[in-house]
Design a protein around this motif. Structure first.
Motif, mmCIF file in Angstrom:
data_model
loop_
_atom_site.group_PDB
_atom_site.id
_atom_site.type_symbol
_atom_site.label_atom_id
_atom_site.label_comp_id
_atom_site.label_asym_id
_atom_site.label_seq_id
_atom_site.Cartn_x
_atom_site.Cartn_y
_atom_site.Cartn_z
ATOM 1 N N GLU A 154 -25.304 -11.870 8.385
ATOM 2 C CA GLU A 154 -24.981 -10.846 9.365
ATOM 3 C C GLU A 154 -23.858 -9.932 8.887
ATOM 4 O O GLU A 154 -23.257 -9.212 9.677
ATOM 5 N N GLY A 155 -23.572 -9.972 7.631
ATOM 6 C CA GLY A 155 -22.521 -9.118 7.081
ATOM 7 C C GLY A 155 -21.169 -9.783 7.166
ATOM 8 O O GLY A 155 -21.023 -10.863 7.722
ATOM 9 N N THR A 156 -20.168 -9.125 6.569
ATOM 10 C CA THR A 156 -18.804 -9.605 6.743
ATOM 11 C C THR A 156 -18.411 -9.281 8.186
ATOM 12 O O THR A 156 -19.035 -8.450 8.837
ATOM 13 N N GLN A 157 -17.413 -9.916 8.713
ATOM 14 C CA GLN A 157 -17.038 -9.695 10.112
ATOM 15 C C GLN A 157 -16.163 -8.440 10.281
ATOM 16 O O GLN A 157 -16.639 -7.426 10.739
ATOM 17 N N THR A 158 -14.939 -8.545 9.889
ATOM 18 C CA THR A 158 -14.011 -7.429 10.102
ATOM 19 C C THR A 158 -13.922 -6.529 8.862
ATOM 20 O O THR A 158 -14.344 -6.925 7.771
ATOM 21 N N ILE A 159 -13.337 -5.353 9.044
ATOM 22 C CA ILE A 159 -13.086 -4.452 7.920
ATOM 23 C C ILE A 159 -12.155 -5.141 6.933
ATOM 24 O O ILE A 159 -12.316 -5.042 5.717
ATOM 25 N N ASP A 160 -11.203 -5.891 7.493
ATOM 26 C CA ASP A 160 -10.274 -6.635 6.662
ATOM 27 C C ASP A 160 -10.996 -7.639 5.770
ATOM 28 O O ASP A 160 -10.693 -7.785 4.580
ATOM 29 N N GLU A 161 -12.002 -8.312 6.340
ATOM 30 C CA GLU A 161 -12.758 -9.303 5.568
ATOM 31 C C GLU A 161 -13.620 -8.614 4.498
ATOM 32 O O GLU A 161 -13.765 -9.108 3.374
ATOM 33 N N TYR A 162 -14.196 -7.478 4.871
ATOM 34 C CA TYR A 162 -14.977 -6.640 3.926
ATOM 35 C C TYR A 162 -14.092 -6.252 2.738
ATOM 36 O O TYR A 162 -14.477 -6.403 1.571
ATOM 37 N N ASN A 163 -12.879 -5.807 3.028
ATOM 38 C CA ASN A 163 -11.935 -5.457 1.957
ATOM 39 C C ASN A 163 -11.569 -6.665 1.112
ATOM 40 O O ASN A 163 -11.461 -6.560 -0.108
ATOM 41 N N ARG A 164 -11.392 -7.805 1.770
ATOM 42 C CA ARG A 164 -10.989 -9.004 1.043
ATOM 43 C C ARG A 164 -12.113 -9.490 0.130
ATOM 44 O O ARG A 164 -11.877 -9.886 -1.011
ATOM 45 N N PHE A 237 -23.437 -7.296 3.537
ATOM 46 C CA PHE A 237 -21.998 -7.159 3.315
ATOM 47 C C PHE A 237 -21.353 -6.157 4.255
ATOM 48 O O PHE A 237 -20.142 -6.085 4.357
ATOM 49 N N TRP A 238 -22.169 -5.317 4.916
ATOM 50 C CA TRP A 238 -21.598 -4.293 5.800
ATOM 51 C C TRP A 238 -20.813 -4.988 6.918
ATOM 52 O O TRP A 238 -21.341 -5.918 7.550
ATOM 53 N N PRO A 239 -19.571 -4.557 7.159
ATOM 54 C CA PRO A 239 -18.736 -5.272 8.144
ATOM 55 C C PRO A 239 -19.211 -5.071 9.587
ATOM 56 O O PRO A 239 -19.463 -3.945 10.011
ATOM 57 N N LYS A 240 -19.299 -6.177 10.317
ATOM 58 C CA LYS A 240 -19.767 -6.141 11.699
ATOM 59 C C LYS A 240 -18.869 -5.279 12.591
ATOM 60 O O LYS A 240 -19.342 -4.611 13.504
ATOM 61 N N TRP A 243 -20.533 -1.944 11.917
ATOM 62 C CA TRP A 243 -21.936 -1.724 12.318
ATOM 63 C C TRP A 243 -22.196 -1.987 13.792
ATOM 64 O O TRP A 243 -23.089 -1.382 14.398
ATOM 65 N N SER A 244 -21.385 -2.862 14.403
ATOM 66 C CA SER A 244 -21.603 -3.132 15.836
ATOM 67 C C SER A 244 -21.278 -1.903 16.695
ATOM 68 O O SER A 244 -21.741 -1.797 17.827
ATOM 69 N N LEU A 245 -20.489 -0.954 16.141
ATOM 70 C CA LEU A 245 -20.198 0.302 16.861
ATOM 71 C C LEU A 245 -21.470 1.134 17.041
ATOM 72 O O LEU A 245 -21.558 1.962 17.938
ATOM 73 N N TYR A 246 -22.440 0.918 16.135
ATOM 74 C CA TYR A 246 -23.656 1.748 16.134
ATOM 75 C C TYR A 246 -24.904 0.972 16.536
ATOM 76 O O TYR A 246 -25.986 1.529 16.594
ATOM 77 N N ALA A 247 -24.771 -0.329 16.770
ATOM 78 C CA ALA A 247 -25.922 -1.163 17.128
ATOM 79 C C ALA A 247 -25.996 -1.313 18.643
ATOM 80 O O ALA A 247 -24.977 -1.478 19.290
#
Ligand code: RWZ
Length: 384
Positions: A154-164, A237-240, A243-247
């Protein structure tokens, strides 16, 4: 591929740089060419005293990547994969007998099966580059291990996690290369110190220096471009948080795959895509700063070619619905033109300028990220 083949011809290939002698080194050069034609080309044109080091660095990380990526070989028990990742820097780099069977596919599997050849070449490198490669490998593997338990379906969770995640798999590559350029004697201690200095970073991630931004920029571009391919393979990998802002419908990243032309889903998919492209564009000022620090012309080319390919890829994918239904690639002719003019700062600035103008021009005024995207493009335009 044509672009890189042409470039390979121009650069004369590895043989002229290294005078490849023994069988193990030849294996490493051959397997590098089969696992990544594009990276083989840029690595082969590096100056002689760091060409082999970077080649081995690439193969070591590629082997690690193959272990991380294999969804079946270690069974359902994640603990086994975690153990292999965590001990990799010792087993693979210290034990010249170490090998792995049945992990990965094709040439990647072959790399692991015959890894002892890489280990032997690694052990013949100078102590300093060897220490850099071992250190970065250990830290990357530990980072990857953190993500093994998590369901990336389901992708990475937060933007922070995506960056990490991007920091571990690509940011650390930037650090390793920076330290190798110095360790091999081509760039100064001041170069290394400035390139790694977190105080010089303007991007929002709080995870290292300009070197990390270089890696993040390439990794994020790949993650954005490969949405469909990764999703079909059960990776995301897209951060939730984004993407949840647009789903709305299914609350799954899968709802954006193959949207009906002209549909609401398609419009939301494009807004999401543009949001992530904007996030990646904000790394460009750091990447430009990093490249101004480089003094050796061949090292400059090595760093600049993937960066210019990345901004071209972002231009290609920006607001492009094809990302959600197939493969989007930079045209070969354009790649050739870019490769031929990546030798100087002036050359690459012209490309960054052109693509920033183009992305800004195509930004829909109604796009939710329009203001932020205009700002990111304007920032690039003032620097170029
Ligand atoms: C040493 C030149 C296989 C590259 C890293 C290491 C393991 C894969 C993550 C390559 C550009 C796409 C290649 C961002 C670095 N992790 N993706 C050298 C390697 C982007 C390169 C690929 C990462 C990587």
């Amino acid at each position: 591929e044509v672009a890189y083949a042409l470039y390979y011809k121009l650069s004369g290939g590895l043989v002229s740089k290294l005078a490849v002698t023994d069988e193990d080194t030849r294996f490493c050069d051959d397997i590098l060419g089969s696992v990544s034609r594009s990276f083989a080309a840029v690595i082969r044109q590096l100056p002689e005293k760091c060409c082999l080091d970077v080649m081995i660095f690439y193969l070591v990380l590629r082997a690690l990547d193959t272990i991380e990526d294999d969804m079946t070989a270690f069974g359902k028990d994640n603990a086994v994969k975690v153990k292999h990742l965590k001990e990799f820097h010792k087993t693979a780099l210290e034990d010249a007998q170490w090998r792995m069977d049945g992990v990965g596919e094709g040439d990647e599997q072959k790399l692991l099966q015959q890894f002892c050849r890489c280990t032997r070449v690694f052990q013949g490198l100078e102590p300093k580059p060897r220490a850099v490669i071992a250190d970065v490998t250990r830290r990357m593997a530990d980072g990857m291990a953190e993500f093994v338990g998590k369901d990336l379906g389901e992708g990475t969770q937060t933007i922070d996690e995506y960056n990490r995640y991007c920091y571990y798999v690509a940011g650390l590559v930037g650090e390793g290369l920076t330290r190798l350029f110095h360790a091999c004697g081509y760039e100064s201690a001041q170069f290394e110190q400035r390139a790694l200095d977190p105080a010089l970073v303007t991007a929002q991630h709080k995870q290292g220096g300009l070197d990390k931004s270089m890696g993040l920029f390439l990794q994020k571009t790949n993650i954005i471009r490969d949405y469909l391919e990764d999703y079909v393979d059960g990776r995301a990998f897209w951060p939730k948080e984004v993407w949840s802002l647009y789903a709305t419908d299914t609350k799954s990243l899968g709802e954006f795959a193959y949207p009906k032309p002209g549909s609401q889903v398609e419009a939301r998919a494009l807004a999401l895509l543009n949001h992530l492209v904007c996030d990646a564009l904000e790394l460009v000022p750091d990447c430009l700063s990093y490249m101004t620090l480089i003094t050796h012309p061949d090292i400059f080319r090595f760093c600049a070619i993937p960066q210019v390919m990345a901004i071209a890829t972002l231009d290609k994918v920006y607001n492009n619905k094809d990302v959600f239904s197939g493969v989007v690639k930079v045209r070969k002719g354009l790649a050739v033109k870019m490769i031929m003019t990546c030798g100087t700062m002036g050359g690459i600035k012209a490309w960054f300028h052109e693509f920033a103008v183009e992305i800004k021009r195509r930004t829909p005024p109604s796009d939710p990220s329009a203001v932020r995207t205009y700002a990111a493009c304007d920032r690039i335009l003032t620097l170029t």
